[in-house]
Write a protein that holds these residues in place. Structure first.
Motif, PDB file in Angstrom:
ATOM      1  N   LYS B 289       0.469 -40.881 -46.835  1.00 41.96           N
ATOM      2  CA  LYS B 289      -0.572 -40.736 -47.846  1.00 41.96           C
ATOM      3  C   LYS B 289      -1.539 -41.913 -47.768  1.00 41.96           C
ATOM      4  N   LYS B 290      -0.937 -43.086 -47.643  1.00 38.41           N
ATOM      5  CA  LYS B 290      -1.777 -44.291 -47.564  1.00 38.41           C
ATOM      6  C   LYS B 290      -2.682 -44.230 -46.342  1.00 38.41           C
ATOM      7  N   ALA B 291      -2.076 -43.799 -45.229  1.00 39.84           N
ATOM      8  CA  ALA B 291      -2.847 -43.723 -43.989  1.00 39.84           C
ATOM      9  C   ALA B 291      -4.013 -42.749 -44.150  1.00 39.84           C
ATOM     10  N   GLU B 292      -3.707 -41.580 -44.795  1.00 41.51           N
ATOM     11  CA  GLU B 292      -4.773 -40.594 -45.000  1.00 41.51           C
ATOM     12  C   GLU B 292      -5.859 -41.154 -45.900  1.00 41.51           C
ATOM     13  N   ASN B 293      -5.428 -41.831 -46.988  1.00 44.44           N
ATOM     14  CA  ASN B 293      -6.396 -42.455 -47.895  1.00 44.44           C
ATOM     15  C   ASN B 293      -7.280 -43.432 -47.135  1.00 44.44           C
ATOM     16  N   GLY B 294      -6.649 -44.222 -46.258  1.00 42.35           N
ATOM     17  CA  GLY B 294      -7.372 -45.197 -45.459  1.00 42.35           C
ATOM     18  C   GLY B 294      -8.437 -44.508 -44.608  1.00 42.35           C
ATOM     19  N   LYS B 295      -8.023 -43.384 -43.970  1.00 43.85           N
ATOM     20  CA  LYS B 295      -8.951 -42.633 -43.117  1.00 43.85           C
ATOM     21  C   LYS B 295     -10.142 -42.141 -43.936  1.00 43.85           C
TER      22      LYS B 295
END
Lengths: 273, 298
Positions: B289-295
């Motif tokens: 989720k964090k990675a997606e948010n970052g993207k």
């Protein structure tokens, strides 16, 4: 290793199998008495006939029964020879050097042989072949229970036999395991003289005994945990009960004995001295 | 009436070592066990676990201290023989080696051994044998010979033998240690069902942390002392303590511990395998989720 069978029990569904074990023990005893009642040729013929009937009724194959006779072949031959050559009588059949064989000797040898064979077959049919060891133990405990009055440890004795029977397969398994372990370390049980082979068994027996004592100790604790406190006030899951057929069998044997006595008194033919 | 089924006060017990000297086996044990609890007892070899078990059903006698079973002081010395039998009936015991606790050559006779000793009437023994076999899932094995059964089956027969005495507590003294994984699973599930459905108090002495994890409470013994009495969660959240005591750490706890050491944040105190798996899943999801948010932000 899993197919060790206790004793010689032969599972089948016969009249004799279905009898109460206590009656079978008594019957076996009476049958032994019967075999000793026989005196003349007719009564021995009757005894032989009764054994044949017994075999037929029990449904045990002949080859299994013959196996029971194998261990006594030597004794059988020995008594036959002794009776044949050492009985002195009136009718001399032939003599050679110091050996004299009489007609009476031949007959006596024959009678004794019949008696021994019938004795073995009769008792094994009544007891070992048609009764499980556990039923036999219970029967003995029940029959010997009057001895408790004189403080004989009847219950303890029966319990000992039960436990011994229970541990035969366990200890056999253990022996094989120890032997395998010793073989793996180079022990040799199969070659050398008898003495050498017996010596090779010492390293098997010592650990076996140690382990048997340990097992006994653990079993004693486990039995205590299950409230074992001797035979006093003990009830049983399987209470033996007798049925009419048990009494019929008993009556038949007693009648047979009485018949034998009559034959002895009124019978004709050769009579053993 | 006592609220605890088993209670010990300042319990001491000695044993004779190989030189014949008295050595302490248990030192100042204070224990409270409620009816229906599921307790695991762990500790290294020689820590006094088995001694404690044998004290509770009067196989051994303590040097000093008190033991109360169901409100009754069993150390008072004025117990009659029938009192002792009653204590042993209430507190049944299953031992390590299945071969060394089966008495009879036929399964049903073995299960009947306890009730027979207690003088239970014959029809009632029959009922209890059937019921006990049913409970341990061994119906149909009545006439079998114990030595032909598997280890797990033998141990279940031993449990059935205890059950037939209608106990209130069952102590298992390393009862699974000689079994293969399948036999172990059979025994554990049987015991857990008895605890859950019949409210039987279970005291499980074990070396397997995976078994201890499932208990309500874990008691840790070390050199005869009770050094920990807590829930599995409390105990296993402290892997360092277990290692110091020379005890195994459950694999799940070990894994979480290692992950944390690598700097991966895992929330909560997962102890059982399922909890562990769930915690790792949650951690992975958060990461994604964090990675997606970052993207998204990029």
């Amino acid at each position: 290793m899993n197919n060790i069978s206790f004793g010689q029990y032969y599972p089948a569904d016969s009249l004799i199998h279905s009898l109460d074990a206590r009656f079978k023990v008594i019957c076996a005893f009476l049958y032994i008495v019967c075999s000793f009642l026989c005196k003349n040729i007719l009564s021995f013929a009757a005894l032989l006939a009764s054994a044949v009937i017994l075999v037929a009724v029990s449904g045990i194959p002949m080859r299994i029964l013959l196996r029971a006779l194998r261990p006594i072949i030597f004794i059988l031959l020995f008594t036959v020879v002794i009776n044949m050559f050492w009985t002195t009588g009136e009718t001399l059949l032939f003599s050679w050097w110091k050996i004299r064989v009489y007609y009476e000797g031949i007959m006596n040898a024959l009678f004794i042989a019949v008696r021994i064979v019938v004795l073995i077959i009769g008792t094994s049919i009544f007891m070992t072949y048609t009764t499980t060891p556990i039923a036999l133990t219970d029967a003995l405990e029940s029959l010997l229970s009057p001895l408790k009055v004189v403080k004989a440890p009847v219950h303890e004795f029966a319990m000992m036999i039960t436990i011994a029977l229970r541990f035969i397969p366990t200890l056999t398994e253990e022996t094989n395991r120890i032997m395998a372990a010793q073989k793996a370390r180079g022990a040799d049980f199969t070659s050398g003289s008898v003495f050498k082979r017996a010596r090779a068994l010492i390293p098997v027996l010592v650990p076996l005994f140690v382990s048997a004592f340990r097992r006994a100790d653990e079993l004693a604790t486990a039995m205590e945990c299950r409230c074992y406190h001797g035979g006093e006030g003990r009830t049983r899951l399987n209470v033996p009960h007798c049925r009419p057929r048990d009494f019929v069998m008993l009556f038949v044997i007693i009648a047979f004995g009485a018949g034998l006595i009559l034959i002895n008194i009124y019978g004709v033919g050769y009579t053993m001295k | 009436m006592d609220e605890y089924f088993i209670r010990t006060e300042h319990l001491y017990c000695n044993y004779k070592d190989e030189n014949g000297r008295e050595a302490p086996a248990l030192i100042d044990i204070n224990l409270n066990i409620k009816k229906g609890e599921y307790i695991a007892v762990i500790g290294r070899n020689g820590s006094g676990k088995s001694t404690l078990a044998k004290l509770l059903n009067m196989i051994l006698v303590p040097a000093s201290g008190k033991i109360y079973i169901d409100g009754r002081d069993i150390t008072s010395g004025d117990l009659t023989d029938s009192d002792i039998l009653d204590i042993r009936r209430k507190v049944g015991m299953v031992f390590q080696n299945p071969d060394n606790q089966l008495v009879a050559t036929i399964v049903e006779e073995d299960i009947a051994f306890g009730p027979e000793n207690l003088g239970v009437p014959t029809p009632e023994i029959r009922r209890r044998v059937d019921f006990a076999l049913e409970t341990v899932g061994m119906r149909g094995y009545e006439k079998h010979e114990p030595h032909r059964l598997s280890g797990g089956q033998k141990q279940r027969i031993a449990i059935a033998g205890v059950l037939a005495m209608e106990p209130e507590c069952i102590i298992l003294d390393e009862a699974t240690s000689m079994l293969d994984p399948r036999g172990r699973a059979e025994v554990i599930s049987t015991i857990e069902r008895l605890n859950r459905e019949r409210g039987i108090t279970v005291i499980m002495i074990t070396h397997y942390m995976n078994e201890a994890v499932r208990a309500d409470r874990v008691i840790v013994l070390s050199d005869g002392r009770l050094i920990r009495d807590c829930t599995p969660r409390q105990l296993f959240s402290d892997p360092d303590f277990l290692r110091r005591q020379g005890l195994d750490v459950p694999q799940s706890v070990e894994l979480i511990d290692e992950l944390r050491r690598q700097g991966i944040a895992i929330s909560g105190v997962p102890v059982t395998q399922d909890e562990c798996a769930e915690a790792i899943m949650k951690c992975l999801k958060n990461k994604r989720k964090k990675a997606e948010n970052g993207k998204d932000q990029a």
